[in-house]
Each structure stands twice: as C-alpha cells, then as structure tokens.
Design a protein around this motif. Structure first.
Motif, PDB file in Angstrom:
ATOM      1  N   VAL A 141       0.846  -1.198   0.000  1.00 37.82           N
ATOM      2  CA  VAL A 141       0.000   0.000   0.000  1.00 37.82           C
ATOM      3  C   VAL A 141       0.880   1.246   0.000  1.00 37.82           C
ATOM      4  CG1 VAL A 141      -1.693   1.291   1.346  1.00 37.82           C
ATOM      5  CG2 VAL A 141      -1.888  -1.179   1.163  1.00 37.82           C
ATOM      6  N   CYS A 142       0.517   2.225  -0.816  1.00 41.84           N
ATOM      7  CA  CYS A 142       1.281   3.477  -0.902  1.00 41.84           C
ATOM      8  C   CYS A 142       1.169   4.236   0.419  1.00 41.84           C
ATOM      9  CB  CYS A 142       0.742   4.324  -2.047  1.00 41.84           C
ATOM     10  SG  CYS A 142       1.440   5.978  -2.100  1.00 41.84           S
ATOM     11  N   GLU A 143       2.318   4.604   0.975  1.00 39.91           N
ATOM     12  CA  GLU A 143       2.287   5.266   2.284  1.00 39.91           C
ATOM     13  C   GLU A 143       1.885   6.734   2.181  1.00 39.91           C
ATOM     14  OE1 GLU A 143       5.885   4.607   4.407  1.00 39.91           O
ATOM     15  OE2 GLU A 143       5.371   2.507   4.802  1.00 39.91           O
ATOM     16  N   THR A 144       1.960   7.288   0.984  1.00 36.72           N
ATOM     17  CA  THR A 144       1.586   8.701   0.825  1.00 36.72           C
ATOM     18  C   THR A 144       0.067   8.869   0.845  1.00 36.72           C
ATOM     19  OG1 THR A 144       3.538   8.996  -0.553  1.00 36.72           O
ATOM     20  CG2 THR A 144       1.875  10.740  -0.632  1.00 36.72           C
ATOM     21  N   CYS A 145      -0.629   8.028   0.066  1.00 39.18           N
ATOM     22  CA  CYS A 145      -2.087   8.205  -0.048  1.00 39.18           C
ATOM     23  C   CYS A 145      -2.865   7.129   0.689  1.00 39.18           C
ATOM     24  CB  CYS A 145      -2.490   8.227  -1.521  1.00 39.18           C
ATOM     25  SG  CYS A 145      -2.226   6.643  -2.347  1.00 39.18           S
ATOM     26  N   HIS A 146      -2.164   6.143   1.262  1.00 44.40           N
ATOM     27  CA  HIS A 146      -2.794   5.029   1.985  1.00 44.40           C
ATOM     28  C   HIS A 146      -3.832   4.307   1.129  1.00 44.40           C
ATOM     29  CE1 HIS A 146      -0.696   6.389   5.536  1.00 44.40           C
ATOM     30  NE2 HIS A 146      -1.159   7.600   5.301  1.00 44.40           N
ATOM     31  N   PRO A 160      -3.833  12.773  -9.068  1.00 45.74           N
ATOM     32  CA  PRO A 160      -3.339  11.464  -8.610  1.00 45.74           C
ATOM     33  C   PRO A 160      -2.145  11.618  -7.665  1.00 45.74           C
ATOM     34  CG  PRO A 160      -3.407  11.596 -11.025  1.00 45.74           C
ATOM     35  CD  PRO A 160      -3.635  12.979 -10.509  1.00 45.74           C
ATOM     36  N   CYS A 161      -2.048  10.719  -6.736  1.00 43.82           N
ATOM     37  CA  CYS A 161      -0.911  10.682  -5.814  1.00 43.82           C
ATOM     38  C   CYS A 161       0.374  10.559  -6.633  1.00 43.82           C
ATOM     39  CB  CYS A 161      -1.071   9.491  -4.873  1.00 43.82           C
ATOM     40  SG  CYS A 161       0.401   9.125  -3.917  1.00 43.82           S
ATOM     41  N   VAL A 162       1.341  11.386  -6.309  1.00 47.34           N
ATOM     42  CA  VAL A 162       2.583  11.415  -7.084  1.00 47.34           C
ATOM     43  C   VAL A 162       3.428  10.164  -6.805  1.00 47.34           C
ATOM     44  CG1 VAL A 162       4.717  12.682  -7.474  1.00 47.34           C
ATOM     45  CG2 VAL A 162       2.568  13.916  -7.173  1.00 47.34           C
ATOM     46  N   THR A 163       3.380   9.707  -5.565  1.00 45.11           N
ATOM     47  CA  THR A 163       4.224   8.568  -5.172  1.00 45.11           C
ATOM     48  C   THR A 163       3.868   7.310  -5.956  1.00 45.11           C
ATOM     49  OG1 THR A 163       4.242   9.501  -2.956  1.00 45.11           O
ATOM     50  CG2 THR A 163       5.101   7.271  -3.205  1.00 45.11           C
ATOM     51  N   CYS A 164       2.567   7.028  -6.095  1.00 36.33           N
ATOM     52  CA  CYS A 164       2.149   5.768  -6.711  1.00 36.33           C
ATOM     53  C   CYS A 164       1.505   5.981  -8.071  1.00 36.33           C
ATOM     54  CB  CYS A 164       1.176   5.040  -5.787  1.00 36.33           C
ATOM     55  SG  CYS A 164      -0.344   5.950  -5.490  1.00 36.33           S
ATOM     56  N   GLN A 165       1.577   7.198  -8.602  1.00 32.45           N
ATOM     57  CA  GLN A 165       0.927   7.536  -9.876  1.00 32.45           C
ATOM     58  C   GLN A 165      -0.557   7.157  -9.870  1.00 32.45           C
ATOM     59  OE1 GLN A 165       4.265   5.801 -10.947  1.00 32.45           O
ATOM     60  NE2 GLN A 165       4.930   7.877 -10.485  1.00 32.45           N
TER      61      GLN A 165
HETATM   62 ZN    ZN Z   1      -0.168   7.020  -3.449  1.00 29.89          ZN
END
Ligand code: ZN
Length: 367
Positions: free
Chosen positions: A134-139, A191-196
C-alpha cells in the motif's frame, strides 16, 4: 487478457503433465528471485495465473467453455446474437453501478529451499519478496493527500452511459461503460505522485515464515494475505511457498523415515560392538549384534522426520554394509588362514542376481 494456453506456450489439448512442465520451465526463468525486471515480474504473474486456472480440472473446463463468465461461450452458440444478449442483460457490470477501483491483489508464489536437517523439526526463514504494498503517501486512496476523487461529469457518477438503440425487437436501452471515467464513476483529478494514482507501489518486503516440520519437496504452504496489495487499497492476495528439500549427501528420506548406510568392519560384524552414528539431530548409539550381515537394517525408533500431519516422528533406518579388508599384513593373513582352517566354510551358494548391495538395501527399505 492473454490466452492462458498461449501464455504457457502449450496447445489446447496439452496434458496436465505438459502444463506442469511448461509452468515449471517458465517459472524458473521468470521468478522474481532470478529475474527481477518489471516485465519478467508481470509475465511471471500471468504465467502463474494461467497455471492456477489450467492445473485445476474444474477451472480449466470452465475456461475452455468460454472463460471469464459472462456470455462468451453462449455467444458462439447463438451466432451473431451476442449483442442482443448484451442488450437484454446489460453490458458487463454497467447496469450494476460504477465499478470499484479496489481490487484484490495478486497471489504470489515463492520457492523456498530447506535442508533435510531443517525438515526434522521445522525451521524459520525470513523471505524477501518483490511485491506491491500500500502506498504510504495516499494510503491506497490514489489521490494526492488533501484531495479526493470527483464525480464524473459525463456519466453523472453511474459509471455507464445509457443509449436507446433500435433493434430487431424494437427500441431497447443499452448501457456501456463510461469512456471518460472507465466505468469508475469518479475521476482522480490529482493522482498521488508517489504511486501515480495506483494506491500501491512496488517494494521488497521481508516475510517471516515458519516452515513446519515434515514438509517435503512440492508441498505448497499458503500464507493468506501475504501476497500483493491490491490496487486502490484493495485486500492483499495470498502468498504461496513451494518447498524444495535439498538432497543430503548421507541421509535420504522415505516418507517420514530417514535412511542411511553404515559401513561395518568385518571383525565388528563377526564379534559385535556398539557404535555411535552422527545423525542429523545428534548422535545415536547403535548396537551391532555379533553375526551382523550385509543388507541387515537396524531401526532406530523415533529418530526420523517429525510427521507433518499427526504426531510423533518416523524412524531412522540404518542399512549395514560389511566391509571386507583388502590390505592385510603377513601376520593378519596368517591369522585369517588359521581361522579358515579351524572350521570348514560352507561352499558359496547361488541365488537370484541382485543389482548390488545398495539396490538390495533400497528394496528392503521400501519393500
Ligand atoms: Zn499514493
């Protein structure tokens, strides 16, 4: 979606054995431990999924009949009427409201090699897995923090577009997934940059694994929820561990029994003695009775492998090979001559041919 048979490179009438072989070959080539590239990883997943379906007779039959549910199979039987079916029943899931971005993550298969000594009591491994987390930026929300998905203007959040179509049967309503939001009903504007905007990222994760006692090569352990994280915060898939037990240079295995061969000097075999064997789990005292013969099997109770199912342990079976001395001093030769003349030896006796002592031992172990 690629055809499962093509993915595995087998024909549609391939036997289960051919399918298994094809899968093994591809898995060896594409496994993330061997081949860490993203493309290989994607293909590995496809190959594994194809194998999961085709190796299960029920799933394979369903797949052959038309695959992923729906009317694929029936459509063929009804010739060109597939679109009318769609008209009646709605195209795919469109009539059931917007589809979810959340999906269950893929299962993963990892091969774990353990030593025979580790199998006796079980062992612990920390296994590195290339997986999605799971992306930690956007959970898992897929959106930049502080933002959220917006309702799709085109379909009004329903995920589908309704149209009135003239057909053989008069005017009917048809619905198809909204092209703008791809059927989700919402659009992720930022969109979240970390996970596109995927809600998950690729990462190497350490999974602690307790390998139970008694496993054997080919055993698959299922670890629910230890596979890939799903897109958009979807639940994890499962992790499967396929066990391979390394061969040992001395000990081999028959079920839960451990087997080995003990070379015994001719004089010990005649007179008897006690000896100590270095077993995989420590030393074992073995009594050699006077008159011991080549091919005899000494059983040491409860010193085999711990049973995977049930309780207790198998036995340690020691096959005896009496060794005839080859280099004798003049004095020793003299003593043997004296022994030979002291009693009349029986004439050599003829019996059925045996493929060497080891084959004979094996036959008796397994027989
Ligand atoms: Zn994300």
């Amino acid at each position: 979606m690629a055809d499962h048979y093509e993915v595995l490179g087998v024909s549609r009438d391939a036997t289960p054995d051919e399918i298994k072989k094809a899968y093994r070959r591809l898995a060896r080539e594409l496994h993330p431990d061997v081949n860490p590239g993203a493309e290989a990883s994607e293909r590995f997943k496809q190959v594994t999924h194809a194998y999961d379906v085709l190796s299960d007779p029920k799933q394979r039959e369903q797949y052959d009949l038309g695959g992923q549910g729906g009317f694929g199979g029936a459509g063929q039987g009804f010739g060109g009427f597939g679109d009318i079916f769609e008209t009646f029943f709605g195209a795919g899931q469109a009539s059931r409201g917007p589809r979810s971005r959340r999906e269950r993550g893929q299962d993963a298969l990892i091969r774990v090699e353990v030593g025979l000594d580790e199998v006796i009591f079980g062992t612990h491994r920390d296994i590195e897995v290339d997986t999605a987390v799971v992306c930690e930026t956007c959970h898992g929300s897929c959106c930049q923090p502080g933002t959220s998905p917006v309702t799709c203007d085109i379909c009004g959040g329903t995920g589908s577009i309704q149209r009135s179509v003239r057909s053989l049967l008069g005017n009917v309503m048809t619905s198809s997934p909204c092209g703008t939001c791809r059927g989700y009903g919402t659009i992720i504007a930022t969109p979240c940059v970390t996970c596109q905007g995927q809600g998950r990222v690729r990462a190497r994760r350490t999974v602690p694994v307790d390998v139970p006692a008694g496993v054997d090569t080919g055993v698959r352990l299922q670890m629910p929820g230890s596979g890939e994280a799903g897109p958009a915060g979807g639940p994890n898939g499962d992790l499967y561990l396929e066990i391979k037990v390394r061969n040992h240079e001395v000990f081999s295995r028959n079920g839960d029994d451990l087997l080995c061969t003990l070379e015994v000097a001719m004089t010990d075999a005649i007179l008897g003695t006690t000896t100590s064997i270095r077993a995989l789990d420590g030393d074992v005292e073995v009594e050699l009775k006077p008159g011991l013969q080549s091919g005899e099997i000494l059983t040491v109770k409860d010193r085999g492998v711990t049973r995977l199912r049930g309780s207790g342990r198998g036995d340690l079976k020691v096959g005896v090979q009496v060794v005839t001395p080859t280099k004798l001093s003049a004095k020793e030769r003299d003593l043997i001559h004296q022994f030979a003349s002291s009693k009349k030896a029986p004439a050599p006796e003829l019996s059925h041919f045996q493929q060497g002592l080891f084959a004979r031992l094996r036959d008796r172990f397994l027989g």
